[in-house]
Enzyme design. Structure first.
Site, short mmCIF file in Angstrom:
data_model
loop_
_atom_site.label_atom_id
_atom_site.label_comp_id
_atom_site.label_asym_id
_atom_site.label_seq_id
_atom_site.Cartn_x
_atom_site.Cartn_y
_atom_site.Cartn_z
N ASP A 36 -6.76 2.63 3.08
CA ASP A 36 -5.68 3.44 2.55
C ASP A 36 -4.40 3.22 3.36
O ASP A 36 -4.46 3.02 4.57
CB ASP A 36 -6.11 4.91 2.60
N GLU B 15 -4.42 -1.36 0.94
CA GLU B 15 -3.44 -0.82 0.00
C GLU B 15 -2.06 -1.14 0.57
O GLU B 15 -1.55 -0.48 1.46
CB GLU B 15 -3.59 0.70 -0.13
#
Length: 495
Positions: free
Chosen positions: A224, A253
């Protein structure tokens, strides 16, 4: 052409893999919901499976938005019950949004990285899921949220009281809440990842978070907000993860231009490809400009990490494809690009069934299993793309050749075998387009016959490397050369 590089790519599960993303709470309702109801007490809310998420209000006392605390009751065991569906789709990799112990439904606010959130189950449930995924000849990846923790994390609570872990965070009186927060979200204090103790805890030690789950059997991590972690720490994290599994997948990400990031990790979530696709189909980018952007991205980053990067159109952070592109023809063109450009197509649960949804939280509706039936045209279409991607070797592991055109988006995927060649042409306009292009592959023979493996176009002929495509509005075609002898003769016998 280097034959060996294609064999190496074929032997690496990370290249061109079909990834299926699941929010555990929203995928399949638990059959033991009654016995779990005590896990959803205030400020949480347990909703009926057929109700849809909607924006809530900010709860200052808890520092959360109320829609972050809405649950639907799915768990690891109920997900396990639906693995046949996922396998039947043709999925190679199951990717789960975070499952760590935390207050919210999205779990990006860990209170304990080394425990499973009770609404989702236990470590034993995770181990059972991992075993079952592997038994179905698939891989499993978890979502790693290592830039920040939840405000209720015991380490943070102790740090607030000066009882330890102070160095795990960045306290500063000049900050509005006295500590550095991710995106200034009140519930998400950032970790001080530069500190060696934090690195040891997250990825360096044998019993670190990253390595504990790899030892448990997972095959990789989606990181993330990896852009917040930075190039150097990502490289370290990747190298330590490889100590336990050489072919571990570390994908980030990352919304930035991929080039430099792909020197630090194995792949990115390719938002650059996504933006090029959506802007092409909205008319903001011409096909001529779009193909040069795609080529530049691939040339700068290198094809190897691009093959491992995830090609996504929608996920839990953005509106669903059906909402982004209400016109069915444009949705399909986007998906043709998603499944034929270099990389790993990433399917967000329910998109294959035609689920709709605007931005968070509407894009996180519970899986609509009523849409799963033999008459669902969206499902049939998605299955045809999955089948094409898995069947055609060049689409999984092939090099990319951009084809220069004005009004069509055209490119080729090639390997060491000319019979693998796929030629893709897309007409993003509402007009018929006829255009002559140059196919820069010397192995393609004059007057070759070509078979259509997806879409349709008027018959094509190749002469001295030039081919004319005629496509209807919003048309597309994927072609392959006919290389086998018609009777005894083929010009392809020695290439």
């Amino acid at each position: 052409m280097n034959n060996n590089k294609f064999k190496l790519r074929e032997n690496d599960w990370r290249n061109g893999a079909l990834v299926y993303q699941v929010l555990v709470d929203r995928f399949n309702p638990s059959s033991h919901l009654e016995s779990k109801k005590g896990l959803y007490l205030y400020p949480k809310t347990l909703n009926d499976w057929h109700s849809l998420p909607k924006p809530g209000t900010f709860l200052e006392e808890h520092r959360y938005w109320s829609h972050e605390l809405d649950f639907w009751g799915g768990d690891l065991n109920s997900l396990n019950e639906r693995l046949e569906y996922i396998k039947h789709l043709g999925v190679d990799v199951l990717y789960l949004n975070p499952i760590f112990e935390s207050l919210s439904n999205h779990k990006y606010d860990a209170t304990n990285f080394l425990e499973i959130s009770k609404e989702y189950g236990t470590k034993e449930d995770l181990k059972k899921l991992i075993q079952n995924v592997h038994a179905h000849d698939m891989k499993i990846m978890l979502d790693g949220v290592f830039n920040h923790v939840g405000v209720g994390n015991p380490m943070f609570q102790k740090a607030l009281k000066h009882e330890g872990f102070r160095h795990f965070f960045d306290f500063n009186d000049s900050y509005p809440r006295g500590v550095r927060l991710w995106a200034d979200a009140p519930s998400l204090p950032e970790l001080n990842l530069e500190h060696e103790d934090v690195k040891n805890y997250i990825f360096k030690q044998d019993d670190s978070v990253i390595r504990t789950y790899i030892k448990m059997g997972i095959d990789g991590w989606r990181l993330d907000v990896a852009f917040d972690i930075g190039f150097d720490i990502l490289s370290e994290l990747r190298d330590y993860a490889r100590k336990d599994k050489l072919d571990v997948m570390i994908v980030g990400e990352i919304w930035n231009y991929p080039e430099k990031w792909l020197k630090s990790i194995d792949g990115v979530m390719n938002f650059t490809f996504r933006e090029i696709t959506l802007r092409l189909l909205s008319g903001e980018l011409s096909p001529h400009k779009a193909i040069h952007m795609l080529k530049d991205t691939i040339d700068d980053a290198g094809i190897e990490p691009i093959l491992k990067s995830w090609n996504l159109l929608d996920n839990h952070d953005v509106a669903r494809l059906k909402h982004l592109l209400p016109k069915l023809e444009l949705q399909r063109l986007a998906q043709v690009m998603q499944f034929t450009l270099p990389g790993s197509p990433n399917l967000y649960y329910g998109t294959e069934l035609g689920m709709d949804g605007a931005n968070d939280p509407m894009n996180r509706a519970p899986m609509n299993w009523d849409l799963f039936n033999d008459k669902n045209e969206t499902l049939k279409w998605t299955q045809s793309l999955i089948s094409l991607h898995k069947r055609e070797r060049s689409l999984k592991i092939g090099d990319f050749i951009a084809i220069n055109a004005d009004d069509l988006l055209c490119y080729m995927r090639i390997t060491d075998k000319v019979e693998d060649t796929c030629i893709i042409a897309i007409n993003p306009s509402k007009e018929d387009v006829s255009e002559t292009v140059l196919l820069k592959d010397s192995r393609l023979m004059n007057y070759s016959n070509f078979k259509t493996v997806l879409g349709k176009a008027k018959p094509v002929t190749l002469l001295a490397g030039l081919m004319n495509f005629t496509l209807e509005p919003y048309g597309f075609v994927v072609l392959k050369p006919e290389t086998k002898p018609q009777k005894s003769y083929t010009p392809y016998k020695r290439v």
